[in-house]
Enzyme design. Structure first.
Site, short mmCIF file in Angstrom:
data_model
loop_
_atom_site.label_atom_id
_atom_site.label_comp_id
_atom_site.label_asym_id
_atom_site.label_seq_id
_atom_site.Cartn_x
_atom_site.Cartn_y
_atom_site.Cartn_z
N GLN A 194 -2.06 24.93 -13.71
CA GLN A 194 -1.00 24.51 -12.78
C GLN A 194 -1.54 23.39 -11.88
O GLN A 194 -2.70 22.98 -11.99
CB GLN A 194 -0.56 25.70 -11.90
N GLY A 195 -0.68 22.91 -11.00
CA GLY A 195 -1.10 21.98 -9.94
C GLY A 195 -1.70 20.67 -10.45
O GLY A 195 -1.25 20.10 -11.44
N ILE A 196 -2.73 20.21 -9.73
CA ILE A 196 -3.36 18.93 -10.05
C ILE A 196 -3.97 18.96 -11.45
O ILE A 196 -3.85 18.00 -12.21
CB ILE A 196 -4.46 18.61 -9.00
N ASP A 230 -8.56 27.72 -17.90
CA ASP A 230 -8.14 28.40 -16.68
C ASP A 230 -8.54 29.87 -16.79
O ASP A 230 -8.69 30.39 -17.88
CB ASP A 230 -6.62 28.29 -16.49
N SER A 260 -12.42 16.48 -2.19
CA SER A 260 -11.23 16.50 -1.35
C SER A 260 -11.46 15.58 -0.17
O SER A 260 -12.61 15.27 0.17
CB SER A 260 -11.02 17.93 -0.82
N TYR A 265 -14.40 25.98 2.40
CA TYR A 265 -13.81 25.02 1.47
C TYR A 265 -14.35 23.60 1.72
O TYR A 265 -14.83 22.93 0.82
CB TYR A 265 -12.30 25.04 1.61
N VAL A 285 -1.72 17.50 -1.40
CA VAL A 285 -0.97 17.41 -2.66
C VAL A 285 -0.03 18.60 -2.79
O VAL A 285 -0.41 19.74 -2.49
CB VAL A 285 -1.94 17.41 -3.86
N LYS A 286 1.18 18.31 -3.26
CA LYS A 286 2.19 19.37 -3.41
C LYS A 286 1.87 20.26 -4.60
O LYS A 286 2.34 20.04 -5.71
CB LYS A 286 3.57 18.72 -3.58
N1 LIG Z 1 -3.67 20.64 -3.33
C1 LIG Z 1 -4.33 19.84 -2.54
O1 LIG Z 1 -3.78 19.33 -1.55
C2 LIG Z 1 -5.75 19.48 -2.81
C3 LIG Z 1 -6.37 18.57 -1.95
C4 LIG Z 1 -7.69 18.20 -2.17
C5 LIG Z 1 -8.40 18.75 -3.23
N2 LIG Z 1 -7.79 19.64 -4.06
C6 LIG Z 1 -8.61 20.18 -5.15
O2 LIG Z 1 -7.99 19.93 -6.41
C7 LIG Z 1 -8.27 21.00 -7.30
C8 LIG Z 1 -6.96 21.58 -7.84
O3 LIG Z 1 -6.18 22.04 -6.74
P1 LIG Z 1 -4.67 22.53 -6.85
O4 LIG Z 1 -4.02 22.21 -5.57
O5 LIG Z 1 -4.08 22.05 -8.12
O6 LIG Z 1 -4.92 24.12 -6.90
P2 LIG Z 1 -4.00 25.31 -7.47
O7 LIG Z 1 -4.46 26.54 -6.78
O8 LIG Z 1 -2.58 24.95 -7.43
O9 LIG Z 1 -4.48 25.39 -9.01
C9 LIG Z 1 -5.81 25.71 -9.31
C10 LIG Z 1 -5.91 26.20 -10.74
O10 LIG Z 1 -7.28 26.56 -10.96
C11 LIG Z 1 -7.37 27.85 -11.53
N3 LIG Z 1 -8.62 28.47 -11.06
C12 LIG Z 1 -8.96 28.81 -9.80
N4 LIG Z 1 -10.18 29.36 -9.79
C13 LIG Z 1 -10.62 29.36 -11.06
C14 LIG Z 1 -11.81 29.81 -11.68
N5 LIG Z 1 -12.78 30.41 -10.97
N6 LIG Z 1 -11.96 29.64 -13.01
C15 LIG Z 1 -10.97 29.07 -13.74
N7 LIG Z 1 -9.81 28.65 -13.22
C16 LIG Z 1 -9.64 28.78 -11.89
C17 LIG Z 1 -6.12 28.58 -11.02
O11 LIG Z 1 -5.78 29.66 -11.90
C18 LIG Z 1 -5.08 27.45 -11.01
O12 LIG Z 1 -4.45 27.33 -12.26
C19 LIG Z 1 -9.10 22.01 -6.51
O13 LIG Z 1 -10.47 21.81 -6.75
C20 LIG Z 1 -8.77 21.67 -5.08
O14 LIG Z 1 -9.77 22.06 -4.20
C21 LIG Z 1 -6.49 20.02 -3.87
#
Ligand SMILES: NC(=O)c1ccc[n+]([C@@H]2O[C@H](COP(=O)([O-])OP(=O)(O)OC[C@H]3O[C@@H](n4cnc5c(N)ncnc54)[C@H](O)[C@@H]3O)[C@@H](O)[C@H]2O)c1
Length: 253
Positions: free
Chosen positions: A12-14, A33, A136, A149, A182-183
């Site tokens: 999911q997500g990024i 994942d 980040s 974090y 990020v959304k």
């Molecule tokens: N969302 C933001 O605003 C933002 C900003 C800066 C950095 N980030 C970084 O970007 C990356 C992705 O963030 P996101 O917002 O998409 O997060 P999210 O929580 O929406 O998605 C994270 C995904 O990683 C998987 N995951 C988590 N821990 C895991 C593990 N131990 N092993 C395998 N899979 C695992 C989850 O199941 C999920 O599918 C992260 O490293 C986060 O720190 C996000």
């Protein structure tokens, strides 16, 4: 022959947006994942040249087994995106040894095992490759209430520089991307927590972050995936050890 990429935390997500981008760019993509269900769904959504693999990135043996399964399936490996991470809100007094280990094991350990395993595989395959890590804006400037974090993301920037120096002569580049707000489900959870702590709603929580963005809009996951697409492709071949900040103008360095 198409190149092969592994994206961790791509359910999911990024991570999912990155997987989609790399797939569109012609990569065969492994969606890694620890949530099997969303990984499978994401891989199916990408198409027939994508697979789901399961691993907790904090577990070295699981990372090795998952990466090897990808090489077995696709016969090669060229790009590893160490994207998986967690971001609990941690005011100083709330931090326990368990939480400390959990965040550091996933956010730092995950990048370490991903880097180590990718390197071993690139060496065995006899070619270089790319390693791309998620840091980040909170890994560039300390963010309040995010002791674990934010500090873990500083470590990722350091690891990116070190691995870049250690691996450059083998044709392996190592870079990082630093998203802003990020959304994604992660960010909505944080906004909810921040809002709740202040006795306000989720939207209020989100706006506390949005007001610091020069471009005055939150980031779409695709804004980040575009930068990772660049780092994964040939146009970035002469870049290593760098963190590209993609935050709409929050941190200026
Ligand atoms: N969302 C933001 O605003 C933002 C900003 C800066 C950095 N980030 C970084 O970007 C990356 C992705 O963030 P996101 O917002 O998409 O997060 P999210 O929580 O929406 O998605 C994270 C995904 O990683 C998987 N995951 C988590 N821990 C895991 C593990 N131990 N092993 C395998 N899979 C695992 C989850 O199941 C999920 O599918 C992260 O490293 C986060 O720190 C996000």
């Amino acid at each position: 022959m198409s190149k092969v990429a592994i994206v961790t935390g791509a359910g999911q997500g990024i991570g999912f947006a990155i997987a989609k981008r790399l797939y569109k760019d012609g990569f065969k993509v492994a969606v890694l994942d620890y949530n099997e269900e969303i990984a499978q769904k994401a891989a199916t959504a990408l198409g027939e040249d994508a697979i789901a693999v399961n691993a907790d990135v904090s577990n070295r043996d699981q990372v090795i087994a998952a990466f090897e399964a990808v090489v077995e399936k696709f016969g090669d490996l060229n790009v590893v995106v160490n994207n998986a991470g967690i971001a609990p809100t941690t005011p100083i007094e709330t931090i326990t040894p368990e939480l400390f280990h959990k965040v550091y094991d996933i956010n730092i350990g995950g990048v370490l095992w991903g880097t180590q395993t990718a390197t071993a595989i690139y060496r065995r395959l006899g070619h270089g490759g790319k390693i791309i890590n998620a840091t980040s804006q909170a890994g560039v400037v300390g963010n309040p209430n995010l002791m674990l974090y934010s500090s873990s993301k500083f470590a990722v920037r350091g690891m990116t520089q070190i691995a870049a120096r250690d691996l450059a002569e083998e044709g392996i580049t190592v870079n990082a991307y630093a998203p802003g707000i990020v959304k994604t489900p992660m960010m909505y959870d944080i906004a909810h927590q921040v809002g709740k702590n202040a006795g306000k709603d989720d939207e209020w929580g989100m706006q506390t972050f949005a007001k610091d963005i020069a471009m005055k809009r939150l980031s779409e996951p695709e804004d980040v995936a575009n930068v990772v697409g660049f780092l994964a492709g040939p146009d970035s071949n002469y870049i290593t050890g760098q963190t590209i900040i993609v935050d709409g103008g929050m941190q200026f360095h």
